[in-house]
Design a protein around this motif. Structure first.
Motif, short mmCIF file in Angstrom:
data_model
loop_
_atom_site.label_atom_id
_atom_site.label_comp_id
_atom_site.label_asym_id
_atom_site.label_seq_id
_atom_site.Cartn_x
_atom_site.Cartn_y
_atom_site.Cartn_z
N LEU A 189 4.88 12.72 -8.21
CA LEU A 189 3.77 12.06 -8.89
C LEU A 189 2.49 12.10 -8.04
N GLU A 190 2.63 11.86 -6.75
CA GLU A 190 1.50 11.88 -5.83
C GLU A 190 1.96 12.52 -4.53
N GLU A 191 1.04 13.16 -3.83
CA GLU A 191 1.40 13.78 -2.56
C GLU A 191 0.46 13.30 -1.47
N GLY A 192 0.95 13.38 -0.26
CA GLY A 192 0.22 12.96 0.92
C GLY A 192 1.19 13.03 2.09
N MET A 193 1.01 12.13 3.07
CA MET A 193 1.98 12.10 4.16
C MET A 193 3.37 11.77 3.63
N LEU A 226 7.10 26.64 6.80
CA LEU A 226 6.67 27.02 5.47
C LEU A 226 7.18 28.42 5.14
N PRO A 227 7.43 28.71 3.85
CA PRO A 227 7.88 30.04 3.47
C PRO A 227 6.92 31.10 3.99
N SER A 228 7.46 32.28 4.28
CA SER A 228 6.69 33.38 4.84
C SER A 228 5.51 33.73 3.95
N GLY A 229 4.35 33.95 4.60
CA GLY A 229 3.18 34.38 3.85
C GLY A 229 2.28 33.25 3.44
N GLN A 230 2.70 31.94 3.67
CA GLN A 230 1.89 30.81 3.21
C GLN A 230 1.00 30.25 4.31
N GLY A 231 1.12 30.80 5.56
CA GLY A 231 0.39 30.20 6.68
C GLY A 231 -1.09 30.14 6.45
N GLY A 232 -1.69 31.20 5.89
CA GLY A 232 -3.13 31.19 5.73
C GLY A 232 -3.57 30.98 4.31
N ALA A 233 -2.62 30.71 3.41
CA ALA A 233 -2.95 30.54 2.00
C ALA A 233 -3.55 29.17 1.76
N PRO A 234 -4.30 28.99 0.66
CA PRO A 234 -4.82 27.66 0.32
C PRO A 234 -3.68 26.67 0.15
N LYS A 235 -3.96 25.40 0.42
CA LYS A 235 -2.94 24.37 0.33
C LYS A 235 -2.36 24.30 -1.07
N GLN A 236 -1.02 24.28 -1.12
CA GLN A 236 -0.32 24.23 -2.41
C GLN A 236 -0.17 22.79 -2.86
N SER A 237 -0.44 22.54 -4.13
CA SER A 237 -0.24 21.21 -4.69
C SER A 237 1.15 21.11 -5.28
N PHE A 238 1.86 20.02 -4.93
CA PHE A 238 3.22 19.81 -5.44
C PHE A 238 3.26 18.79 -6.56
N VAL A 239 2.11 18.24 -6.94
CA VAL A 239 2.10 17.24 -8.01
C VAL A 239 2.67 17.85 -9.29
N GLY A 240 3.64 17.18 -9.87
CA GLY A 240 4.29 17.67 -11.09
C GLY A 240 5.49 18.55 -10.83
N ALA A 241 5.68 18.97 -9.56
CA ALA A 241 6.81 19.84 -9.24
C ALA A 241 8.12 19.06 -9.29
N ILE A 242 9.21 19.80 -9.58
CA ILE A 242 10.55 19.21 -9.60
C ILE A 242 11.18 19.45 -8.24
N ALA A 243 11.74 18.38 -7.65
CA ALA A 243 12.34 18.46 -6.33
C ALA A 243 13.74 17.88 -6.38
N THR A 244 14.47 18.05 -5.29
CA THR A 244 15.83 17.53 -5.17
C THR A 244 15.89 16.50 -4.06
N GLU A 252 0.83 -1.20 0.00
CA GLU A 252 0.00 0.00 0.00
C GLU A 252 0.87 1.25 0.00
N ILE A 253 1.94 1.23 0.77
CA ILE A 253 2.80 2.41 0.89
C ILE A 253 3.69 2.59 -0.33
N LEU A 254 4.24 1.47 -0.85
CA LEU A 254 5.27 1.58 -1.88
C LEU A 254 4.79 1.38 -3.30
N VAL A 255 3.74 0.56 -3.49
CA VAL A 255 3.40 0.12 -4.85
C VAL A 255 1.98 0.48 -5.26
N ILE A 256 0.99 0.14 -4.46
CA ILE A 256 -0.40 0.26 -4.91
C ILE A 256 -1.22 1.11 -3.95
N PRO A 257 -0.89 2.38 -3.81
CA PRO A 257 -1.68 3.23 -2.91
C PRO A 257 -3.13 3.31 -3.38
#
Length: 477
Positions: free
Chosen positions: A461-465, A407-425, A319-324
């Protein structure tokens, strides 16, 4: 590397299951019983301790195998578990192939009185008492008349062959067990009133009625006097104790809630951490001890439940690694919890379910105790997780496992940001789990495509915990 967790776990479980047969810290370390008088004390709390019954059964087997001269039951008990007592009387004490002597050191009431009837001869110390063997339910409250009649009839039928074989007065046993609402009953100089149960003092128990003692063969102030009366005054006496192996297993079974809490908590942090390390080995050891201890202590923990536990863990990992999606995780979680639950249930009580013996035949009653222990374990695991998440970042050894950046300054009360598709390191190697940095925030991540080395670019690809990521090929945006 996470697969190593389950390979080692399986191997350790198999070793744990075989261990009881190897008699670790067991028979090889115990003194021989050959030609000796084996004294088994049955004390105030022994008849409510299921482990004590198993120890007595093992010692009786050894006494026969090693040709002990006799077994003496030293009784000082107010009673205890009725069904366990019946079983050891009919299956063990009553079938013993060497002399079995009962000596009432202070009192033998309720289940203790029943045990006395399984001995070849009974001796009582001056001023002692025996009797009051009526059945009560687990809470001590009065039973329904039909249920009482059913249980008393079944008990009397089970004990009758043993009492007759040993030559004791069956009517004395019945007077100790059964209440008569209509008439008084007389045994020698003793009268049992209506609605009463028979109790005998030492002097009354040796009273001769119809040419034979009412119950006891004699009065003996000490064990030495008992042996002298039996012609065994020169015999060596041994009082065997549970082996270190047995004590260890009983202790492990007693702390099962703590083991569940630590095992679940450690497994959770193992999957949150990259690679295979401290938490994984800790969880391995804890769950091995859990199944091992409960198996040796006489509970249902065995190959079958170990297999259910392992399959459940595999489904959780899938469930965690393959078939969420939730289904595999839910099924796996239920299998894990169910196996832990049943592993703590008493094997003897479980095997008795088909016998229709009142309260003991109720599966719900059988699982109440293990259910409470499992609940405590789960609450403990949640508590450990909360404590670790609170204090882990401040421990230098584990500081890299938890993201501390705000979180970066100013994001505390902003709508939740989606990271799907974002490039990370990748901040750590993903093997397949690790940590990434996406838009200035650390996140736990799992690679969907094998090993990803530290410093590589990945796409969310997917976000969550926990984020699911894939590597970004050279030249991709």
């Amino acid at each position: 590397m996470k697969a190593l967790f389950f390979l080692i776990l399986t191997a350790l479980f198999c070793l744990a299951e075989e261990a009881p047969e190897q008699r670790v810290w067991g028979k090889s370390d115990e003194v021989s019983l050959t030609g000796k008088v084996v004294v088994l004390p049955i004390g105030q709390k022994d008849l409510i301790n299921k482990q004590a019954f198993r120890f007595w059964q093992r010692m009786l087997e050894r006494a026969v195998e090693e040709e002990a001269r006799a077994v003496v039951l030293e009784l000082d008990t107010p009673g205890g578990l009725a069904f366990d007592t019946k079983d050891i009387i009919t299956d063990d004490f009553g079938k013993l192939e060497i002399p079995l002597i009962a000596w009432v050191k202070r009192e033998a009431l309720s289940a203790g009185a029943l045990i006395s009837f399984s001995a070849d001869r009974i001796y009582m110390a001056p001023g002692t008492i025996i009797g009051s063997a009526g059945l009560i339910n687990s809470t001590g409250a009065e039973m329904d008349k039909v249920l009482r009649a059913k249980l008393e009839s079944a008990f009397e039928a089970s004990l009758r062959p043993v009492v007759e074989k040993k030559g004791h007065n069956l009517e004395v046993l019945r007077a100790m067990m059964f209440i008569d609402e209509d008439k008084e009953r007389t045994f020698g100089s003793v009268t049992v009133r209506k609605n009463g149960l028979l109790n005998l003092t030492a002097k009354e128990a040796v009273e001769v009625v119809d040419g034979k003692p009412l119950l006891a063969a004699g009065i003996a102030e000490s064990l030495e006097e008992v042996l002298r009366a039996e012609g065994m005054e020169n015999a060596e006496v041994i009082r065997p104790n549970p082996t270190g192996f047995e004590k260890f297993a009983w202790w492990i079974a007693a702390i099962s809630p703590l083991l569940i809490a630590v095992g679940i908590g450690a497994a959770y942090f193992e999957f949150k951490a990259p690679g295979f390390g401290l938490f994984g080995f800790l969880s391995l050891g804890v769950f091995t001890l859990f199944f091992f201890g409960n198996n040796v202590a006489g509970n249902l923990a065995g190959y079958e439940l170990m297999a259910v536990f392992l399959v459940g863990m595999v489904l959780v990992v899938l469930e965690i690694l393959v078939i969420p999606g939730g289904i595999a995780g839910i099924i796996g979680g239920l299998m894990v919890l169910g196996s832990l639950w049943f592993a703590m249930a008493d094997r003897v009580e479980f095997e008795r379910l088909d016998e229709g013996e009142g309260v003991a035949s109720n599966l719900g009653s059988l699982l109440i105790g293990p259910g409470l222990m499992l609940g405590l374990g789960i609450l403990g695991a949640i508590g450990l997780m909360l404590l670790f998440m609170r204090f882990l970042p401040d421990i230098p050894l584990f500081r890299g496992l938890v993201a501390k950046e705000a979180l970066p300054s100013g994001q505390g009360g902003a709508p939740k940001q989606s990271f799907v598709g974002a490039i990370a390191t990748a901040l750590t190697d993903l093997r397949p789990t690790g940590t990434i940095m996406v838009d200035g925030v650390k996140k736990d991540a799992i690679s969907n495509h094998g090993l990803i080395e530290k410093g590589s670019q990945v796409r969310v690809l997917e976000e969550g915990m926990t984020f699911h990521v894939e590597p970004v090929e050279d030249g991709e945006v």
